[in-house]
Design a protein around this motif. Structure first.
Motif, PDB file in Angstrom:
ATOM      1  N   CYS A  72       0.830  -1.210   0.000  1.00  0.00           N
ATOM      2  CA  CYS A  72       0.000   0.000   0.000  1.00  0.00           C
ATOM      3  C   CYS A  72       0.865   1.260   0.000  1.00  0.00           C
ATOM      4  O   CYS A  72       0.543   2.239  -0.686  1.00  0.00           O
ATOM      5  N   ARG A  76       0.793   3.997  -2.973  1.00  0.00           N
ATOM      6  CA  ARG A  76       0.505   5.400  -2.656  1.00  0.00           C
ATOM      7  C   ARG A  76       1.626   6.302  -3.152  1.00  0.00           C
ATOM      8  O   ARG A  76       1.393   7.301  -3.826  1.00  0.00           O
ATOM      9  N   GLY A  82      -5.155   6.558  -3.826  1.00  0.00           N
ATOM     10  CA  GLY A  82      -5.815   7.189  -2.689  1.00  0.00           C
ATOM     11  C   GLY A  82      -6.546   6.138  -1.874  1.00  0.00           C
ATOM     12  O   GLY A  82      -6.384   4.925  -2.076  1.00  0.00           O
ATOM     13  N   GLN A  83      -7.377   6.622  -0.973  1.00  0.00           N
ATOM     14  CA  GLN A  83      -8.080   5.734  -0.048  1.00  0.00           C
ATOM     15  C   GLN A  83      -8.923   4.684  -0.762  1.00  0.00           C
ATOM     16  O   GLN A  83      -8.849   3.490  -0.440  1.00  0.00           O
ATOM     17  N   LYS A  84      -9.723   5.095  -1.739  1.00  0.00           N
ATOM     18  CA  LYS A  84     -10.628   4.147  -2.402  1.00  0.00           C
ATOM     19  C   LYS A  84      -9.865   3.060  -3.153  1.00  0.00           C
ATOM     20  O   LYS A  84     -10.196   1.876  -3.053  1.00  0.00           O
ATOM     21  N   ARG A  85      -8.843   3.441  -3.911  1.00  0.00           N
ATOM     22  CA  ARG A  85      -8.082   2.442  -4.662  1.00  0.00           C
ATOM     23  C   ARG A  85      -7.288   1.537  -3.723  1.00  0.00           C
ATOM     24  O   ARG A  85      -7.158   0.343  -3.980  1.00  0.00           O
ATOM     25  N   LEU A  86      -6.769   2.094  -2.627  1.00  0.00           N
ATOM     26  CA  LEU A  86      -6.063   1.258  -1.653  1.00  0.00           C
ATOM     27  C   LEU A  86      -7.019   0.279  -0.978  1.00  0.00           C
ATOM     28  O   LEU A  86      -6.663  -0.875  -0.731  1.00  0.00           O
ATOM     29  N   GLU A  87      -8.236   0.739  -0.687  1.00  0.00           N
ATOM     30  CA  GLU A  87      -9.224  -0.161  -0.096  1.00  0.00           C
ATOM     31  C   GLU A  87      -9.560  -1.301  -1.054  1.00  0.00           C
ATOM     32  O   GLU A  87      -9.667  -2.460  -0.636  1.00  0.00           O
ATOM     33  N   CYS A  90      -6.584  -3.653  -1.016  1.00  0.00           N
ATOM     34  CA  CYS A  90      -6.557  -4.449   0.230  1.00  0.00           C
ATOM     35  C   CYS A  90      -7.606  -5.562   0.194  1.00  0.00           C
ATOM     36  O   CYS A  90      -7.332  -6.693   0.619  1.00  0.00           O
TER      37      CYS A  90
END
Length: 128
Positions: A72, A76, A82-87, A90
């Protein structure tokens, strides 16, 4: 008998008694497996198979967590995830690791798919 010789003798006798018990209760194949695992990892006789399995499982989870965090961070830093793509990453990462842990897939499957679809050749280094 010197004190160090006595300790060595006691350890050998404890090992022999332990091995005989494994053979009697679980069979020769189980004894061979136990010796192979314990010899490779230097696991003392006082640690039973359940405790060993629990420790290995915890190590696997720790390793997975560390790899996920590093992945992650790279996504990044280098690719501006960002948050959505990292989520999303994951979620997919956890899905794949669960499949590995449940033995639905093996590492060779992943390596072969990556080679076929991307041309990248991956290997897993072995500890010898």
């Amino acid at each position: 008998m010197a004190k160090s010789d006595r300790k060595l003798h006691e350890a050998r006798m404890a090992g022999a008694a332990w091995l005989m018990n494994v053979i009697k209760t679980q069979g020769m194949e189980a004894a061979e497996k136990e010796l192979k695992v314990r010899g490779a990892m230097f696991v003392p006789l006082e640690v039973n198979q359940k405790q060993l399995d629990e420790a290995v499982y915890k190590i696997k989870l720790n390793t997975i967590d560390c790899i996920l965090i590093m992945s992650c961070m790279v996504l990044r830093d280098e690719f501006d995830f960002g948050q959505k793509r990292l989520e999303r990453f994951c979620e997919r990462f956890n899905l794949k690791t669960d499949a590995l842990c449940d033995e639905e897939i093996i590492w060779d499957d992943l390596i072969q798919t990556l080679k076929e679809e991307t041309g990248l050749d991956f290997t897993i280094r072995e500890n010898k």
